[in-house]
Scaffold this motif. Structure first.
Motif, PDB file in Angstrom:
ATOM      1  N   ARG A  57       3.233 -22.440  13.126  1.00  0.00           N
ATOM      2  CA  ARG A  57       3.197 -20.938  14.000  1.00  0.00           C
ATOM      3  C   ARG A  57       4.484 -20.678  14.355  1.00  0.00           C
ATOM      4  N   SER A  58       4.598 -21.784  15.461  1.00  0.00           N
ATOM      5  CA  SER A  58       6.006 -21.604  16.595  1.00  0.00           C
ATOM      6  C   SER A  58       7.260 -21.033  15.430  1.00  0.00           C
ATOM      7  N   THR A  59       7.400 -21.235  14.386  1.00  0.00           N
ATOM      8  CA  THR A  59       8.489 -21.039  13.696  1.00  0.00           C
ATOM      9  C   THR A  59       7.521 -19.758  13.467  1.00  0.00           C
ATOM     10  N   ALA A  60       7.219 -19.424  12.841  1.00  0.00           N
ATOM     11  CA  ALA A  60       6.280 -17.992  12.772  1.00  0.00           C
ATOM     12  C   ALA A  60       6.764 -17.281  14.673  1.00  0.00           C
ATOM     13  N   ARG A  61       6.240 -17.959  15.409  1.00  0.00           N
ATOM     14  CA  ARG A  61       6.861 -16.825  16.601  1.00  0.00           C
ATOM     15  C   ARG A  61       8.233 -17.101  17.236  1.00  0.00           C
ATOM     16  N   ALA A  62       9.326 -17.659  16.325  1.00  0.00           N
ATOM     17  CA  ALA A  62      10.368 -17.882  16.501  1.00  0.00           C
ATOM     18  C   ALA A  62      11.044 -16.477  17.633  1.00  0.00           C
ATOM     19  N   ARG A  63       9.713 -16.133  16.648  1.00  0.00           N
ATOM     20  CA  ARG A  63      11.574 -14.133  17.364  1.00  0.00           C
ATOM     21  C   ARG A  63      10.746 -13.377  18.640  1.00  0.00           C
ATOM     22  N   GLU A  64       9.511 -13.813  19.107  1.00  0.00           N
ATOM     23  CA  GLU A  64       9.175 -13.742  20.471  1.00  0.00           C
ATOM     24  C   GLU A  64       9.846 -14.905  21.189  1.00  0.00           C
ATOM     25  N   PHE A  65      10.347 -15.516  21.636  1.00  0.00           N
ATOM     26  CA  PHE A  65      10.298 -16.568  22.218  1.00  0.00           C
ATOM     27  C   PHE A  65      11.735 -16.525  22.613  1.00  0.00           C
ATOM     28  N   ALA A  66      12.375 -15.958  21.841  1.00  0.00           N
ATOM     29  CA  ALA A  66      14.050 -15.353  21.205  1.00  0.00           C
ATOM     30  C   ALA A  66      13.399 -14.169  22.090  1.00  0.00           C
ATOM     31  N   VAL A  67      13.087 -13.008  21.816  1.00  0.00           N
ATOM     32  CA  VAL A  67      12.523 -12.188  22.884  1.00  0.00           C
ATOM     33  C   VAL A  67      12.928 -12.933  24.639  1.00  0.00           C
ATOM     34  N   ARG A  68      11.827 -13.253  24.015  1.00  0.00           N
ATOM     35  CA  ARG A  68      11.377 -14.154  26.225  1.00  0.00           C
ATOM     36  C   ARG A  68      12.570 -14.344  26.210  1.00  0.00           C
ATOM     37  N   GLN A  69      13.435 -15.641  25.746  1.00  0.00           N
ATOM     38  CA  GLN A  69      14.557 -16.017  26.365  1.00  0.00           C
ATOM     39  C   GLN A  69      15.483 -15.031  26.717  1.00  0.00           C
ATOM     40  N   ALA A  70      15.956 -14.152  25.487  1.00  0.00           N
ATOM     41  CA  ALA A  70      16.332 -12.930  25.888  1.00  0.00           C
ATOM     42  C   ALA A  70      16.326 -11.758  27.315  1.00  0.00           C
ATOM     43  N   LEU A  71      15.270 -11.706  27.592  1.00  0.00           N
ATOM     44  CA  LEU A  71      14.167 -11.517  29.005  1.00  0.00           C
ATOM     45  C   LEU A  71      15.017 -11.680  30.043  1.00  0.00           C
ATOM     46  N   GLY A  72      15.763 -13.508  30.068  1.00  0.00           N
ATOM     47  CA  GLY A  72      15.759 -14.619  31.499  1.00  0.00           C
ATOM     48  C   GLY A  72      14.774 -15.489  31.347  1.00  0.00           C
ATOM     49  N   ALA A  73      13.370 -15.465  30.132  1.00  0.00           N
ATOM     50  CA  ALA A  73      12.458 -16.383  30.511  1.00  0.00           C
ATOM     51  C   ALA A  73      13.281 -17.732  30.874  1.00  0.00           C
ATOM     52  N   LYS A  74      13.227 -18.606  31.569  1.00  0.00           N
ATOM     53  CA  LYS A  74      13.072 -20.181  31.262  1.00  0.00           C
ATOM     54  C   LYS A  74      12.950 -21.271  30.305  1.00  0.00           C
ATOM     55  N   ARG A  75      12.945 -21.502  29.624  1.00  0.00           N
ATOM     56  CA  ARG A  75      13.345 -22.871  28.563  1.00  0.00           C
ATOM     57  C   ARG A  75      11.651 -23.778  28.989  1.00  0.00           C
ATOM     58  N   SER A  76      12.205 -24.378  30.221  1.00  0.00           N
ATOM     59  CA  SER A  76      11.071 -24.673  30.630  1.00  0.00           C
ATOM     60  C   SER A  76       9.506 -24.421  30.839  1.00  0.00           C
ATOM     61  N   ARG A  77       9.819 -22.814  31.507  1.00  0.00           N
ATOM     62  CA  ARG A  77       8.749 -21.580  31.802  1.00  0.00           C
ATOM     63  C   ARG A  77       8.139 -21.367  30.170  1.00  0.00           C
ATOM     64  N   LEU A  78       8.830 -21.496  29.420  1.00  0.00           N
ATOM     65  CA  LEU A  78       7.936 -21.608  27.537  1.00  0.00           C
ATOM     66  C   LEU A  78       7.244 -22.372  27.336  1.00  0.00           C
TER      67      LEU A  78
END
Lengths: 121, 895
Positions: free
Chosen positions: B390-411
């Motif tokens: 599922r996380s692979t399928a959500r790769a885009r979601e996480f990429a967007v959030r990280q690009a918007l400045g979410a910290k990795r630790s937060r994710l």
């Protein structure tokens, strides 16, 4: 944005850590609501100290959490509406004395560095 | 801080800001601004209200909580978005956690929990507690006489207090005064020091004291258990004015024990405690208070503070020898003394109770705990795999959030919270499941009609265990996927989800999870196979008797005043046999001391011409004339007991085949004689017959050396009435009981059960292990199949494009399926390759629990491997078929 920067040149934000002391000192005159406290500080300093509501309300809640002030919803005498009035507690009075003496020490220490006794102009 | 409090304080803040904002607005208006401008100016002066709120929350110290609640809400939403995955994950977690909790609650009750008494860790038992009954062995170290207990109490240097417990529960039919019907009561005789030593004080009234136990026969007092007070006396507050009649003696109830105190033996709950001084008045009237050689007690002591177990052992052993030497009589031989020198009394800690169940269930419980642990690991691997996909399928979601400045630790924190939500839900379902499973298990382990008195209810410690398990599973299955999901090449993932297909097909982590699952499943499946086949072997053992169509009844004449050694006891037994044999449907009836798995009476025999050193242990069974007929045990030679064998005639015995082979290897034993006990004993027996060997105590025992004695030549209580019948069991059972009541309507019958139940009951432990391990084995395989299915489906969906191209270029459908099946074969094959050696090592650990099968049984292992291969391929077949049905045009246009 630009107007804000201009203002900031003329007015100084409240120094970190002194806001609590200023609020407590203000409340020594009697109960007041947030707006009155902010206005009072601003007016007393001739608008020199700029009150940010963004820090005023969290500060009030922090003081309440620590038991230095107590809060109660009361009707204002001049307006027919309820405001949240803050009151200094006994613990708060003691805290004010502590902060005051700390501030004095700090100010004296800073003064001694800035204007050493031998170099009076 | 609770969430509703947050809501309340938030509303308060909102109101405060609004009121002050309005005030500011009014002031601006008073200054002459237009209403809209005033509003805008006020808002400007106030700044961002959300920011104020967030900073207030920080001031309240709630920042983390807010984040957490947000993550929980987000987690629940995102889990609900993929209901199939969530359902599978929840189901496997609930089963895994539930099974662990259920087994742990038994492990806790049987092995871990301390007795509810003061400082249980100071309590020790002389011996190991593995015997119960009466022994007449020379210097036995398991059971002790009452005079021994008193001598030890007086002379030891290491115990602050000592107490003794009669090793047999007295199953009495007594009467509560004022009632006319008898009822069964479990009576335990204890020394007067028992309660004070344990530090257990009464809930109502008082407990027994040493004063109740100083002189024999004149302290008719009893303490009752909380459970019995509730069950039989309906918690009568005036309980201290009630009386009990046990045998012919009326006992005053002097106290009620506290609710949590169930005695000192796990799995046995006495209803009534009486002082040892009264034991001869309680049916069946054991005379165990005064005899120096009447060894029938457990002796327990409380170690003085600072005394080590080794010091205590040394002192007690010294004392043991001294006391025994003071019991010396003319029969003591040099050999006896030499034996005494070699005897060693071990001290056993009984912090968690004297435990008859421990021997029987400790290994099975540990094994089951290990099995459930492995099942949970497999479930974790499964969920980790699902989350990974599922996380692979959500790769885009996480990429967007990280690009918007979410910290990795937060994710990572957010993903872990999602796992925790999943695990917590699984844990809750698991506990519910465990409650049901506990009831079922308790029912399974309770062999008789009564449920085993074992407290397996859900309690704090258990919840703590479940919580620990839940949180660690969440970390276990959540961490890797979370770390994987958030480690991204941003630009790649942002461009298109599909271009990450390359990483999806190369999934070493997912593959190794599947391989691990398969390996674990193989271990469980092979283990289950071994246990199930052991059980089958046990069920097919030739017992030597016919277990079908036999009823066993336990009449209790001792409760209505019949005394051991009375001739009228034999008359009663004779009458019972005759009346019951006349019942329609009954073909034979006989009394017997033992049938199967009912304990034993062990003794020594002296056979002329045989070295006394080897003619030691023989088991005796006292029976009626028709016993062999009732049990259908073939008589190989000679005759059975007949009416002419009476108390006055020559004492006769029938011996087992093994007895004959062992002691009369070359000659015909019929007509020969031997002594029960030493050569001077009055019990000189003449052998009149040889019976076929039977299983006596357990199905997996070696052949027992056994002799049969006629009850007509002895006077003693005999427990069983054995009845062979034709036709309907219930009807015969009713008729037989009516026949017994026709002799004396007050004669209590303690139990009625079938011989078949008795035999099945003897292997309850093996059956539970077989059933549960089979269940867990199948569960493991099922979970692994889900894992394989999901991984393959996922792989196929990621490679649709590639498959389309292959097919467009002319690849036949079969080769496309092969693409998938090859992968499955590879995964299952690797799992098997790891699993087989692990299985062989693990199965050796349980070899002592197997019967009639070797731990490395090739057929079982091969069968398990084949089974796994088949179900593995089945699980992969659906995705493979889907792959082969890919329409090349659709697949290519998809891009």
């Amino acid at each position: 944005m630009s107007s804000m920067t201009k203002q900031a040149q003329q007015r100084v934000g409240v120094l970190q850590g002194t806001l609590d002391m200023l609020i407590l000192r203000t409340l020594l005159y009697g109960p007041a609501h947030g707006h009155q406290i902010g206005k009072h500080i601003q007016r007393t300093t001739n608008e020199f100290l700029q009150m940010q509501h963004g820090s005023l309300y969290p500060a009030l809640h922090r003081l309440e959490e620590r038991g230095w002030v107590s809060a109660k919803w009361e009707t204002a005498p001049d307006r027919n509406r309820e405001f949240k009035y803050y009151r200094l507690t006994d613990k708060g009075k003691k805290q004010l004395l502590v902060e005051e003496s700390q501030w004095k020490q700090m100010a004296e220490a800073v003064a001694r560095v800035m204007w050493p006794a031998g170099e009076e102009s | 801080m609770r969430s509703w409090q947050i809501g309340k304080r938030d509303a308060d803040l909102e109101r405060e800001l609004n009121s002050d904002l309005e005030l500011e607005e009014e002031e601006q208006r008073e200054r002459g601004l237009l209403p809209e401008e005033a509003r805008r100016a006020a808002l400007r002066a106030f700044g961002n209200p959300t920011l104020i709120r967030e900073q207030s929350h920080l001031a309240w110290g709630w920042g983390w909580l807010e984040d957490f609640l947000k993550d929980v809400a987000y987690g629940v939403r995102s889990l609900l978005r993929s209901p199939a995955l969530t359902a599978v994950a929840l189901l496997s977690l609930a089963l895994g956690i539930g099974a662990n909790t259920a087994i742990f609650s038994f492990l806790d009750a049987v092995l871990l929990r301390n007795l509810p008494v003061q400082e249980p860790s100071q309590l020790v038992l002389l011996g190991t507690g593995s015997w119960s009954g009466i022994s007449d062995s020379w210097a036995a170290t398991e059971l002790y006489s009452y005079p021994f207990y008193r001598a030890l109490q007086k002379n030891n240097l290491v115990f602050s207090q000592a107490a003794s417990i009669f090793s047999m529960m007295l199953n009495v039919h007594g009467t509560v005064n004022g009632r006319d019907k008898t009822e069964p009561m479990n009576v335990q005789a204890v020394s007067g020091t028992y309660f004070p030593m344990l530090g257990v004080s009464a809930l109502i009234g008082r407990t027994l004291t040493d004063d109740d136990d100083r002189t024999e026969g004149n302290h008719p007092v009893a303490v009752i258990s909380y459970a019995w007070w509730t069950r039989s006396l309906a918690r009568d507050p005036n309980v201290l004015s009630r009386k009990l009649k046990l045998g012919s003696t009326s006992f005053d109830i002097i106290g009620v024990a506290p609710q949590e105190f169930f005695g000192t033996q796990v799995g046995q709950a006495p209803d009534i405690w009486v002082p040892m001084s009264m034991i001869s008045q309680v049916p069946p009237g054991w005379h165990s208070y005064s005899g120096q050689r009447d060894e029938s007690l457990y002796v327990i002591g409380r170690l003085k503070p600072g005394v080590s177990l080794a010091q205590a052992t040394a002192n007690i052993n010294l004392l043991f020898q001294q006391v025994w030497l003071s019991y010396r009589d003319e029969h003591v031989t040099q050999k006896d003394l030499a034996d005494l020198q070699k005897t060693h009394v071990p001290l056993t800690s009984i912090a968690n109770g004297l435990n008859a169940l421990r021997d029987q269930f400790s290994q099975p419980l540990k094994i089951l705990m290990a099995l459930t642990g492995v099942v949970l690991l497999i479930a974790c691997a499964n969920i980790a795999n699902l989350l990974l996909a599922r996380s692979t399928a959500r790769a885009r979601e996480f990429a967007v959030r990280q690009a918007l400045g979410a910290k990795r630790s937060r994710l990572v924190r957010q993903l872990l919270t999602e796992s925790l939500v999943l695990a917590a839900a699984g844990g809750i379902f698991g506990i519910i499941l465990a409650i049901f499973a506990d009831h079922m298990l308790l029912h399974m382990v309770s062999t008789g009609t009564d449920t085993l008195p074992l407290d397996v209810s859900i309690h704090m410690r258990l919840l703590l265990f479940t919580l620990t398990v839940t949180v660690s599973t969440a970390l276990l299955f959540g961490t890797l996927p979370a770390l994987r999901a958030t480690k991204l090449e941003l630009t790649d993932a942002l461009k298109d989800g599909r271009s990450s297909a390359g990483t999806g097909t190369k999934t070493p982590l997912a593959n190794s999870l599947i391989i691990t699952q398969v390996a674990f499943s193989l271990v469980l499946l092979a283990g289950a196979g071994l246990f199930v086949r052991s059980l089958m072997n046990l069920n097919n053992v030739d017992t030597g008797f016919n277990r079908e169509n036999v009823l066993i009844l336990n009449p209790d004449p001792s409760s209505i005043g019949y005394k051991d050694d009375e001739p009228r006891l034999n008359a009663l037994y004779r009458q019972m046999e005759q009346r019951v044999a006349a019942v329609h449907g009954v073909t034979a009836a006989s009394v017997a001391s033992f049938t199967f798995h009912e304990g034993s009476w062990n003794g020594t025999v002296t056979i002329p011409g045989i070295d006394p050193a080897i003619s030691s242990d023989v088991k005796h069974n006292v029976i009626g004339n028709d016993y062999f007929k009732a049990m259908q045990i073939p008589l190989l030679a000679g005759r059975t007991f007949e009416p002419q064998d009476t108390a006055a005639s020559q004492k006769v015995a029938i011996i087992s085949e093994r007895f004959a082979k062992l002691y009369f290897p070359k000659s015909n034993p019929i007509g020969r004689t031997y002594h029960i006990g030493g050569p001077n004993s009055p019990w000189e027996m003449q052998i009149i017959g040889i019976a076929k060997d039977v299983k006596f105590q357990s199905l997996d025992e070696n052949t027992t050396t056994l002799d049969y004695l006629a009850y007509s030549q002895r006077h003693q209580y005999i427990d069983d009435l054995v009845v062979r019948y034709n036709g309907d069991q219930t009807a015969v059972s009713t008729a037989v009981q009516r026949a017994i009541y026709s002799i004396d309507p007050n004669l209590p019958i303690t139990h009625v059960y079938s011989l078949d139940e008795q035999v099945s009951g003897s292997i309850v432990q093996q059956r539970i292990v077989a059933q549960l391990s089979a269940f867990f084995g199948l569960l493991a395989v099922f979970l692994s199949c889900i894992g394989i299915y999901c991984l393959m489906s996922y792989m196929v969906s990621l490679r649709t494009n590639e498959i389309g191209i292959r097919m467009a270029l002319g690849a036949p459908r079969s080769s496309v399926s092969w693409l998938v099946m090859r992968k499955i074969l590879l995964l299952v094959g690797s799992g098997v390759a790891i699993g087989v050696p692990v299985t062989l090592v693990c199965s050796r650990l349980v070899s002592n629990m197997l019967f009639g099968i070797r731990a490395t049984d090739a057929a079982t292992v091969t069968g398990s491997v084949l089974g796994l291969l088949v179900v593995g391929l089945l699980a992969g077949w659906l995705p493979a078929r889907r792959a082969s049905r890919v329409n090349p045009m659709v697949a290519l246009r998809y891009e």
